[in-house]
Design a protein around this motif. Structure first.
Motif, mmCIF file in Angstrom:
data_model
loop_
_atom_site.group_PDB
_atom_site.id
_atom_site.type_symbol
_atom_site.label_atom_id
_atom_site.label_comp_id
_atom_site.label_asym_id
_atom_site.label_seq_id
_atom_site.Cartn_x
_atom_site.Cartn_y
_atom_site.Cartn_z
ATOM 1 N N LYS A 1 34.645 9.694 49.670
ATOM 2 C CA LYS A 1 34.890 9.496 48.233
ATOM 3 C C LYS A 1 35.934 8.420 47.952
ATOM 4 O O LYS A 1 35.980 7.877 46.840
ATOM 5 N N LEU A 2 36.783 8.142 48.930
ATOM 6 C CA LEU A 2 37.866 7.182 48.702
ATOM 7 C C LEU A 2 37.566 5.871 49.427
ATOM 8 O O LEU A 2 36.789 5.848 50.390
ATOM 9 N N SER A 3 38.225 4.816 48.966
ATOM 10 C CA SER A 3 38.102 3.531 49.675
ATOM 11 C C SER A 3 38.835 3.666 51.019
ATOM 12 O O SER A 3 39.672 4.574 51.174
ATOM 13 N N GLU B 1 42.534 3.746 50.442
ATOM 14 C CA GLU B 1 42.966 5.003 49.806
ATOM 15 C C GLU B 1 42.885 6.150 50.796
ATOM 16 O O GLU B 1 43.781 7.023 50.845
ATOM 17 N N SER C 1 46.298 4.794 43.055
ATOM 18 C CA SER C 1 45.715 5.319 44.300
ATOM 19 C C SER C 1 46.096 6.779 44.485
ATOM 20 O O SER C 1 45.254 7.626 44.822
ATOM 21 N N LYS D 1 44.316 8.975 42.090
ATOM 22 C CA LYS D 1 42.916 9.137 42.488
ATOM 23 C C LYS D 1 42.815 10.098 43.675
ATOM 24 O O LYS D 1 41.939 10.969 43.719
ATOM 25 N N ILE D 2 43.746 9.939 44.635
ATOM 26 C CA ILE D 2 43.738 10.836 45.810
ATOM 27 C C ILE D 2 43.917 12.286 45.356
ATOM 28 O O ILE D 2 43.215 13.180 45.815
ATOM 29 N N THR E 1 40.804 13.481 43.500
ATOM 30 C CA THR E 1 39.698 13.609 44.447
ATOM 31 C C THR E 1 39.921 14.792 45.383
ATOM 32 O O THR E 1 38.971 15.525 45.720
ATOM 33 N N THR F 1 37.471 17.779 45.794
ATOM 34 C CA THR F 1 36.911 18.017 47.125
ATOM 35 C C THR F 1 37.192 19.437 47.592
ATOM 36 O O THR F 1 36.341 20.084 48.216
#
Lengths: 45, 581
Positions: free
Chosen positions: A11-13, A16, B431, B434-435, B438, B442
């Protein structure tokens, strides 16, 4: 790598996920210190 | 990771023991032979912990003041040793050559008598235990620790600095002006101080002159005042009546004559009163006590000269009283005049003495006082100017210092550099956000996915431990309690679903082990310490439990303590037999 981490990887780059993995591998009580160090590092570059 | 050998000293009932460990190790023996102590020694050696609610000092042998555990094993194909010891009332100490040790917590120690209560606690506890079993709890903690607040604060700070940097040229102009003002004022202050120092003697002389002139003026004023008084006293003396000594002498004689006549009159009155007593004593007196003449019965006539004298005296006394009365007023006025004259003369004498004592000094020249005052006025003006310059110079020094500090902070940076820092921090913040987002998503997906996997494994495992028909089926379901997803176990009995607290103890044990082992298949723990896991199970249940444990030992090292001979036989052909030392 755990299943959660494997799911995160998709899901992450790559950058990231690298950062996420570094955070996950820290002892929990050191995570905030680690984030502050990353911020200092980003600012000093 | 695999543990091979453990050495123990002073741990609970184990005075000094050594035992080997394999993929499946079974400690078999009666109660009180040290089976559980061996499991707890391994738990302490690996984690430094005791089971929840137990104090570490209570683990030390009652005849010892310290305990020691040494574990030898292999990790990532490399041998390692891990030693841990503790003295009473002291913290534990440890040493090891183990690197990258797997994270192991107290949850590896599972008591059979406690396992049945795994699902009887509060809903939140169930969630915690299930997340722990699924290996998700640490990710929950990680997600909650990821915070960008400090980074956001720093970004705001940098934005403020960016504005200051943009105004750096203005700051530089202000600094330059303040520095030039400071130089100008400092020079001006130096000149003023030089003048003050150079003319110090002149100012001192002017001050002395002014004081001298003022004192002279004061003395002159005093002399003028006294001279005025002297003149006034002398005029008063001239108009004051002169005293008359003749008047005083005459008045004294009159008083003496008056007193003598008074005494004579008193005497004659006494004699005449004696002669006048009822006529009786006259016959008894032969002669007159005054003149010595013979006294006859008509003696009064013979003493007529007394009466005449008395009358004469009285007349003279009356005249004297008139004279004395008329002269007394003049005499008193004369006395007052003399007293005043003496007082004025004494005062004149004192004033003249004072005048002689007052030093006239050198005469004051016209314009001398004004000149001294002008010099002193100039000194006062210069001093005031020096004080004002001191204040302005200090203020400017502070201003220059502040501008320099600000300029040092922002002068070396450019707007582009600050902007780059902001961009980098913003990227890091995004970032991290987002982490975090996510990771939370997850976790939710992982929990859901793992629960699906867990469900089938759970049902199969349960059937192997529980070969009975009262519970036709079992299942798990997620329930939201106080905003958190919790898991509840249910079993189908008599055609309807029942909760774990409506199941028997044996059924709860079977359910708990089934869930525990199903979870372990998803996220294998490196080691499990099982203390009498057969508790609450019958022979069929023990058979099924042994089957499961034998399956799990391929991924997880199993160390079991049990009194059950059946379980021992099924798990290990060569169990470690324990006995009372």
């Amino acid at each position: 790598m755990s299943k959660v981490e494997d799911m995160l990887r998709h899901k992450l780059s790559p950058e990231e996920f690298e950062l996420a993995k570094q955070i996950i591998d820290q002892p929990v009580f050191k995570i905030r210190i680690f984030i502050q160090e990353k911020a200092d590092e980003a600012e000093s570059k | 990771m695999k543990l091979n050998k453990v050495d123990v000293e002073g741990f609970r009932g184990l005075v000094k023991e050594q035992f080997q460990l394999d993929d499946m190790t079974v400690f078999h023996g009666e109660m009180g032979t040290g089976k559980t102590s061996r499991l707890l020694a391994i738990l302490y050696g690996l984690t430094g912990l005791a089971p929840s609610g137990v104090n570490l000092d209570e683990m030390i042998n009652v005849d010892s003041d310290h305990m020691w555990v040494k574990i030898e094993g292999n990790s990532n194909s490399k041998p390692f040793t891990l030693e841990r010891s503790k003295r009473l009332d002291r913290p534990s100490s440890s040493k090891t050559d183990l690197q990258d040790a797997p994270k192991i917590g107290e949850e590896i120690f599972i008591e059979g008598r406690e396992i049945s209560r795994l699902f009887l606690g509060a809903p939140t506890e169930k969630t915690f235990r299930i997340d722990a079993l699924l290996g998700l709890s640490k990710y929950n903690q990680i997600a909650s620790e990821i915070s960008t607040a400090q980074i956001e604060k720093r970004i705001e700070e940098l934005k403020r600095i960016q504005k200051d940097v943009a105004q750096a040229s203005t700051v530089k102009e202000k600094l330059s002006k303040a520095e030039s003002d400071l130089v100008r004022l400092t020079e001006e202050r130096s000149k003023v101080r030089e003048e003050l120092d150079r003319d110090a003697d002149r100012y001192q002389r002017a001050e002395d002159n002014k004081r001298r002139i003022e004192e002279q003026e004061k003395r002159n004023s005093e002399v003028r005042s006294k001279q005025t008084l002297i003149k006034s006293y002398e005029e008063q003396l001239i108009v004051l009546p002169q005293p008359s000594p003749e008047l005083e002498e005459n008045f004294g004689e009159l008083e003496k004559r008056y007193e003598a006549l008074q005494r004579r009159a008193t005497y004659i009155e006494a004699v005449m009163q004696t002669l006048d007593i009822d006529g009786k004593r006259i016959n008894e007196i032969a002669t007159c006590p005054v003149c010595g003449a013979l006294i006859s019965s008509n003696a009064l006539q013979k003493f007529q000269h007394h009466d005449e004298e008395y009358r004469h005296i009285i007349g003279e006394v009356t005249q004297l009283e008139v004279d004395i009365g008329s002269k007394r007023q003049a005499l008193e006025e004369s006395k007052r005049s003399r007293g005043k004259r003496e007082m004025l003369q004494a005062e004149l004498q004192r004033l003249k003495t004072d005048l002689n004592r007052i030093s006239t000094g050198s005469p004051v020249q016209p314009g001398e006082l004004k000149e001294a005052e002008d010099v002193l006025k100039r000194q006062e003006e210069l001093s005031r100017k020096a004080r004002e310059l001191d204040i302005r110079v200090r203020s400017l020094e502070e201003q220059v210092e502040a501008y320099r500090a600000l300029f040092n902070q922002i002068g070396r940076m450019t707007v582009a550099e600050v902007d780059a820092k902001i961009q980098k921090l913003t990227k890091l913040k995004e970032s991290l956000q987002k982490i975090k987002v996510t990771l939370v998503e997850t976790l939710s997906e992982a929990r859901s996915s793992q629960l699906d996997n867990l469900r089938s494994s759970f049902k199969t495992t349960f059937r192997r431990i529980y070969p009975y028909q009262r519970l036709k089926d079992i299942d798990i379901e997620t329930v939201s309690v106080r905003g958190r997803d919790t898991i509840q176990v249910k079993g189908l009995a008599g055609g309807r679903w029942i909760r774990s607290n409506q199941m028997s103890t044996g059924e709860n044990v079977a359910v708990s082990f089934a869930l525990l082992f199903a979870a372990n298949q998803l996220e294998a723990a490196p080691i499990l310490l099982l203390d009498e896991p057969e508790e609450g199970l019958d022979e069929n249940g023990v058979q099924g439990l042994a089957d499961i444990l034998n399956t799990l030992k391929t991924t997880t090292q199993m160390i079991v303590a049990t009194r059950n001979t059946q379980l021992t036989r099924l798990l290990s052909p060569e169990p470690e037999e324990t006995a009372v030392a």
